[in-house]
Every structure is written in C-alpha cells, then in structure tokens.
Write an enzyme that holds these catalytic residues in place. Structure first.
Site, PDB file in Angstrom:
ATOM      1  N   ARG A  20      28.922  41.249  36.054  1.00 17.87           N
ATOM      2  CA  ARG A  20      29.264  40.884  37.431  1.00 17.87           C
ATOM      3  C   ARG A  20      28.648  41.846  38.453  1.00 17.87           C
ATOM      4  O   ARG A  20      28.479  41.495  39.620  1.00 17.87           O
ATOM      5  CB  ARG A  20      30.779  40.807  37.594  1.00 17.87           C
ATOM      6  CG  ARG A  20      31.502  42.129  37.515  1.00 17.87           C
ATOM      7  CD  ARG A  20      33.017  41.908  37.485  1.00 17.87           C
ATOM      8  NE  ARG A  20      33.442  40.937  38.467  1.00 17.87           N
ATOM      9  CZ  ARG A  20      34.498  40.121  38.318  1.00 17.87           C
ATOM     10  NH1 ARG A  20      35.225  40.192  37.219  1.00 17.87           N
ATOM     11  NH2 ARG A  20      34.827  39.283  39.257  1.00 17.87           N
ATOM     12  N   ARG A  64      43.467  43.045  41.474  1.00 17.74           N
ATOM     13  CA  ARG A  64      44.559  42.242  40.902  1.00 17.74           C
ATOM     14  C   ARG A  64      45.212  42.913  39.700  1.00 17.74           C
ATOM     15  O   ARG A  64      46.151  42.375  39.131  1.00 17.74           O
ATOM     16  CB  ARG A  64      44.025  40.866  40.495  1.00 17.74           C
ATOM     17  CG  ARG A  64      43.546  40.012  41.649  1.00 17.74           C
ATOM     18  CD  ARG A  64      42.706  38.849  41.156  1.00 17.74           C
ATOM     19  NE  ARG A  64      41.456  39.325  40.569  1.00 17.74           N
ATOM     20  CZ  ARG A  64      40.562  38.536  39.961  1.00 17.74           C
ATOM     21  NH1 ARG A  64      40.827  37.244  39.821  1.00 17.74           N
ATOM     22  NH2 ARG A  64      39.444  39.049  39.474  1.00 17.74           N
ATOM     23  N   ASP A 113      34.948  32.202  29.662  1.00 15.25           N
ATOM     24  CA  ASP A 113      36.083  32.269  30.595  1.00 15.25           C
ATOM     25  C   ASP A 113      36.622  30.864  30.872  1.00 15.25           C
ATOM     26  O   ASP A 113      37.195  30.590  31.935  1.00 15.25           O
ATOM     27  CB  ASP A 113      35.705  32.956  31.903  1.00 15.25           C
ATOM     28  CG  ASP A 113      36.874  33.651  32.582  1.00 15.25           C
ATOM     29  OD1 ASP A 113      37.981  33.642  32.006  1.00 15.25           O
ATOM     30  OD2 ASP A 113      36.699  34.187  33.686  1.00 15.25           O
TER      31      ASP A 113
END
Length: 391
Positions: free
Chosen positions: A233, A169, A287
C-alpha cells in the site's frame, strides 16, 4: 456435467505442480490425486471413470486465498455498509479452492464464532476452509478466552489475525502487547503443528513495521511468526517488508489497486523478483469480502469499494501477459501459502495430495475448469456448483 465420479482421468495435461512437469496424465479418486505420470493407468471396465482429454491445457493447483472476509467486511460507514457473507462461487469461479477467513475492523458485530460457523458452512459446500481468531483490535475476540487456546482446541482456527498496526483504526497496540500475542501464536504452533502466525494488517501509518523489526531484535520469537499483509500500500512500507523476508518473515501482497504512493500488485511482485528477495517468502491474497475504504486526513471515510477473490486471479493473468512463466509466479498463489499455513495437502499437485486444481484455457488468459476436493465446480467456463443460497 456431473460434479462427481468414482474416478476422473485427465489425459494430456500440461502440469504445473507448481514446477513445470510437462504433459502428464492425472488420475483422481474421491478427494485425492492417485497418480501423475506419462503412462495411462489401466482401470477395470467395472469402474465408473470420467475421462477428459485436456489436449495440452495447463493444469495448476487451486489457488489459496489466505486473507478473505468470509462473513463479510465493511461496516465503516454505518450498519448498512456491512458486506454480506461471501458465497461459494465467488471463490471457485476465481480458481480459489482453499480459503482462510478472518475479521477486520468490525470485530464487534461479528466475532470468532461467526467466522468458525462460516468455515463449516463452506466446508459443507465443498471448499477447504480455515480461519484466524481475533481481529483488528486488542484484546482480541476469541471463543475460549485466549488466542492460544483457540488455536489449540478449535480445529479450523490456525492462527491470529488480522491484528492492525500503523493504522488509525487499530487499538494502537504497544510493543509489549504485540509480542505477548506473537508469543501465544508461537507456543500454539509448537503444541499443534498449525500455522501459528500473527497475521498483521498494515495501515498507512509512517511507523510501518517498526514494532516487528523491534520484536526480531529484542525477543526470541521466530521471524516466521510475523506475517504482515497489505504491504504494497506504500512504497516505503513494501521496501521495509521485503527486507524482513531476508530475516525469515513471509509477507503478503494484497490484490487491490493502491494509491499513488503504493505498488500495484503485479508491480510489487515484479519488483520483489527483480531485487532478488527470497521467492518462497512472498504470497498474495485478495482481501475478498472486505471493504476498500479511502479516508481523508481526519480519518473520515470518503469512498468505499469491496474486494473479491477474482482480483487475485486477475493479477495472475496480468503477470502471464507480461511474460512471466506459470511456474515462476504460481507459488505466490499456492505453494508458498500452503507452506506458511502448514497445509501439507494444499498448494501443489502431488500423489496423495488433495484434488484441487485449475485448468486454464488454450490461450492461458482465463479458467476453463475448477475442481475442489475431487468435484468440478466450474466446467467449460460455466459455474456448475453454487452455494446453498445462490440463485
């Protein structure tokens, strides 16, 4: 319960500042801490004093959530998936008394103007708030035409982020593009004394932090300028990020559940501690307000969830339940964040510091009270102050 008083005296508080100070009395006036000590301060009878005996409950500095989508994130599955702005109580109910807002994937229908406006709104409601300029993509969205001048001229703007790398992205920034933005951050820090960091969103890409490692090898830009987040992650990414802390970078763990290839947030923190990396270079954020999308190999969205600041607070309590001491883990949620972001009155309980604090319950598994800038937002487990449009 009134949310304000001329003075507040907290007696028999087990203070973690974040260092463990033991039983102390804390005197607060307005937005500031006036006194922390063993003796009870003598106050005139003509003063209005709210006096509370905490009977040994733990008192901590309020948490700093330095990665939150205050205007709402999402939008990756159509306009209807745009998350609305995050209301005040979603922060304070979790013990978060300071936030830093940012843009993510959607830096088109949202912009720096909307983030700055939401910062001012949260400040009016009693929260300490700042923001980043830019977003996932280059050229960055700004108010003044450059990220450097945004930091220099717009008071709430303290840094740049979250610029995406190693993610499908992202705008696929080149090395030269990345270091030009980093250089602007560094110069803005020199000019203003603000944080001036480049807060980097890390995706699942195998390139990981290669651009940052190259920047540290080939340029004069200080390591503290580069601040990667979402580093838990992937396990390989986390190991790479941990190594960067030895070169002077701060890294940020995100408090959401990871896939099978990543470290859960509490696991990542414990691994970091066990490996002996610099404990002053690690932070955690939520987040909050952002989406938690899952994509297949074609980059198609398969499912979506949304994060809140409570996820970060849950990790704090998980670590306590696993036998970690408050003073050992608390800096990741408070003091380390304040040091990275150049917020001298935040992240610790100290005389003349801001009166942002959390009072834990007796079992130390939940929050009893939350004070932000000298006003109670949560008291005896009840949310007593909410945002303007909250029911």
């Amino acid at each position: 319960m009134s949310t304000s008083s001329q003075f507040t005296l907290l007696r028999n508080a087990n203070v973690f500042a974040p260092a463990a100070l033991g039983l102390k009395n804390i005197l607060i006036c307005g937005k500031k801490i006036l006194y922390i000590g063993e003796d009870l301060p003598q106050l005139s009878d003509c003063l209005t004093v709210q006096e509370i005996d905490l009977t040994g409950k733990a008192v901590l500095p309020g948490f700093i959530d330095a990665h939150t989508h205050i205007t709402g994130g999402g939008g990756e599955a159509g306009f209807a998936t745009r998350v609305p702005p995050v209301p005040l109580s979603h922060f304070t109910s979790a013990g978060v008394t300071s936030v830093v807002g940012l843009l993510g994937t959607d830096d088109v229908t949202r912009n720096t103007q909307s983030v700055v406006a939401q910062v001012y709104a949260l400040r009016e409601e009693g929260l300490s708030a700042w923001c980043y300029t830019g977003g996932y993509h280059l050229p960055p969205t700004t108010l003044t035409g450059s990220v450097k001048s945004d930091i220099v001229f717009i008071e709430p703007v303290i840094a740049v982020g979250e610029l995406a790398i190693s993610d499908h992205r992202s705008s696929q920034p080149t090395f030269d593009e990345l270091i030009k933005v980093a250089a602007e951050c560094h110069v803005a820090r020199l000019m203003t004394g603000k944080a001036g960091v480049l807060h980097l969103h890390l995706g699942d890409g195998e390139r990981g932090l290669s651009l940052v490692r190259r920047a540290l090898q080939e340029t004069e830009i200080p390591a503290r300028t580069f601040n990667p987040t979402h580093v838990n992650r992937r396990r390989a990414l986390f190991e790479e990020a941990c190594e960067l802390t030895q070169k002077g970078c701060w890294i940020d763990i995100t408090a959401f559940e990871t896939g099978p290839d990543g470290y859960e947030p509490d696991e990542a923190i414990l691994h970091f501690l066990e490996q002996g990396f610099p404990t002053d270079k690690l932070t955690i954020s939520s987040d909050g307000g952002g989406c938690l999308p899952c994509f297949n190999q074609q980059g198609e969205l398969t499912k979506m969830d949304f994060a809140t600041s409570k996820a970060m607070t849950a990790i704090f309590f998980q670590l306590l339940q696993q036998g970690q001491s408050i003073d050992k883990i608390l800096p990741f949620f408070s003091q380390n964040v304040a040091n990275l972001l150049q917020l001298p009155n935040k992240g610790q309980l100290t005389v003349n510091g801001d009166a942002d604090l959390i009072v834990l319950n007796t079992k130390q598994d939940d929050i009893d009270h939350v004070m932000a800038l000298g006003r109670w937002h949560k008291f005896n487990g009840e949310q007593i102050k909410k945002g303007t449009f909250e029911v």
